[in-house]
Design a protein around this motif. Structure first.
Motif, PDB file in Angstrom:
ATOM      1  N   UNK A  57      -0.367  -9.238  22.445  1.00 28.65           N
ATOM      2  CA  UNK A  57      -0.020  -9.618  20.373  1.00 28.65           C
ATOM      3  C   UNK A  57       0.143  -8.153  19.946  1.00 28.65           C
ATOM      4  N   UNK A  58       0.796  -8.065  19.353  1.00 28.25           N
ATOM      5  CA  UNK A  58       1.580  -7.229  18.087  1.00 28.25           C
ATOM      6  C   UNK A  58       1.392  -7.833  16.643  1.00 28.25           C
ATOM      7  N   UNK A  59       0.760  -6.542  15.910  1.00 23.87           N
ATOM      8  CA  UNK A  59       0.185  -6.708  14.221  1.00 23.87           C
ATOM      9  C   UNK A  59       1.160  -5.583  13.942  1.00 23.87           C
ATOM     10  N   UNK A  60       1.994  -6.132  12.485  1.00 24.73           N
ATOM     11  CA  UNK A  60       2.673  -5.154  11.990  1.00 24.73           C
ATOM     12  C   UNK A  60       2.301  -5.851  10.298  1.00 24.73           C
ATOM     13  N   UNK A  61       1.355  -4.823   9.420  1.00 27.34           N
ATOM     14  CA  UNK A  61       1.068  -4.871   8.069  1.00 27.34           C
ATOM     15  C   UNK A  61       2.028  -4.559   7.609  1.00 27.34           C
ATOM     16  N   UNK A  62       1.531  -4.700   5.915  1.00 31.68           N
ATOM     17  CA  UNK A  62       2.544  -4.417   5.022  1.00 31.68           C
ATOM     18  C   UNK A  62       1.873  -4.862   3.346  1.00 31.68           C
ATOM     19  N   UNK A  63       2.414  -4.269   2.374  1.00 32.84           N
ATOM     20  CA  UNK A  63       2.392  -4.454   1.654  1.00 32.84           C
ATOM     21  C   UNK A  63       0.941  -3.630   0.783  1.00 32.84           C
ATOM     22  N   UNK A  64       1.174  -2.331   1.867  1.00 31.69           N
ATOM     23  CA  UNK A  64       0.311  -1.463   1.079  1.00 31.69           C
ATOM     24  C   UNK A  64       0.896  -0.413  -0.559  1.00 31.69           C
ATOM     25  N   UNK A  65       0.586   0.888  -1.184  1.00 31.01           N
ATOM     26  CA  UNK A  65       0.612   0.717  -1.786  1.00 31.01           C
ATOM     27  C   UNK A  65       0.078   1.295  -3.112  1.00 31.01           C
ATOM     28  N   UNK A  66       0.569   2.025  -4.426  1.00 29.02           N
ATOM     29  CA  UNK A  66      -0.510   3.010  -5.151  1.00 29.02           C
ATOM     30  C   UNK A  66      -0.370   1.792  -6.411  1.00 29.02           C
ATOM     31  N   UNK A  67      -2.025   2.139  -6.966  1.00 27.18           N
ATOM     32  CA  UNK A  67      -1.912   1.058  -8.685  1.00 27.18           C
ATOM     33  C   UNK A  67      -3.031   1.297  -9.187  1.00 27.18           C
ATOM     34  N   UNK A  68      -2.957   1.307 -10.114  1.00 28.07           N
ATOM     35  CA  UNK A  68      -4.132   1.518 -11.249  1.00 28.07           C
ATOM     36  C   UNK A  68      -5.756   0.433 -10.434  1.00 28.07           C
TER      37      UNK A  68
END
Length: 114
Positions: A1-12
């Motif tokens: 099983x491989x997992x790849x995250x996305x969607x992080x970042x900086x926000x107020x």
């Protein structure tokens, strides 16, 4: 099983982000899918988890603000994060826990500024 995250970042503070995790490999209906986070100087902690039947759990700190969901055939697991607070700042990790193994993504940074 491989997992790849996305969607992080900086926000107020008060803003929203959506994290996504693409899975590959067979994920049994008995496996638990979820998100953990680790803030600087702190231990990794469970944020939310979802079962194959759609049952969800959340840590008290995020209840009412975060929503976990999964795609068809459990090929994705997402975390919608609303009304973010500075204390939500952490590296977020996708996790799949099965009876035969525990799988992790590499993590994605979420930074919430005041």
């Amino acid at each position: 099983v491989q997992l790849v995250e996305s969607g992080g970042g900086s926000v107020q503070a008060g803003g929203s982000l959506k994290l996504s995790c693409a899975t590959s490999g067979y994920i049994s209906p008995t496996c638990k899918m979820g998100w953990y986070r680790q803030a600087p100087g702190k231990e990794r902690e469970l944020v939310s988890r979802i079962m194959s039947d759609g049952t969800t759990t959340y840590v008290d700190l995020v209840k009412g603000r975060f929503t976990i969901s999964q795609g068809n055939d459990r090929n994705t697991v997402s975390l919608q994060m609303n009304n973010l607070k500075t204390e939500d700042t952490a590296v977020y990790y996708c996790n799949v826990e099965c009876g035969w193994g525990n799988y992790w993504g590499r993590g994605t940074q979420v930074t919430v500024s005041s």
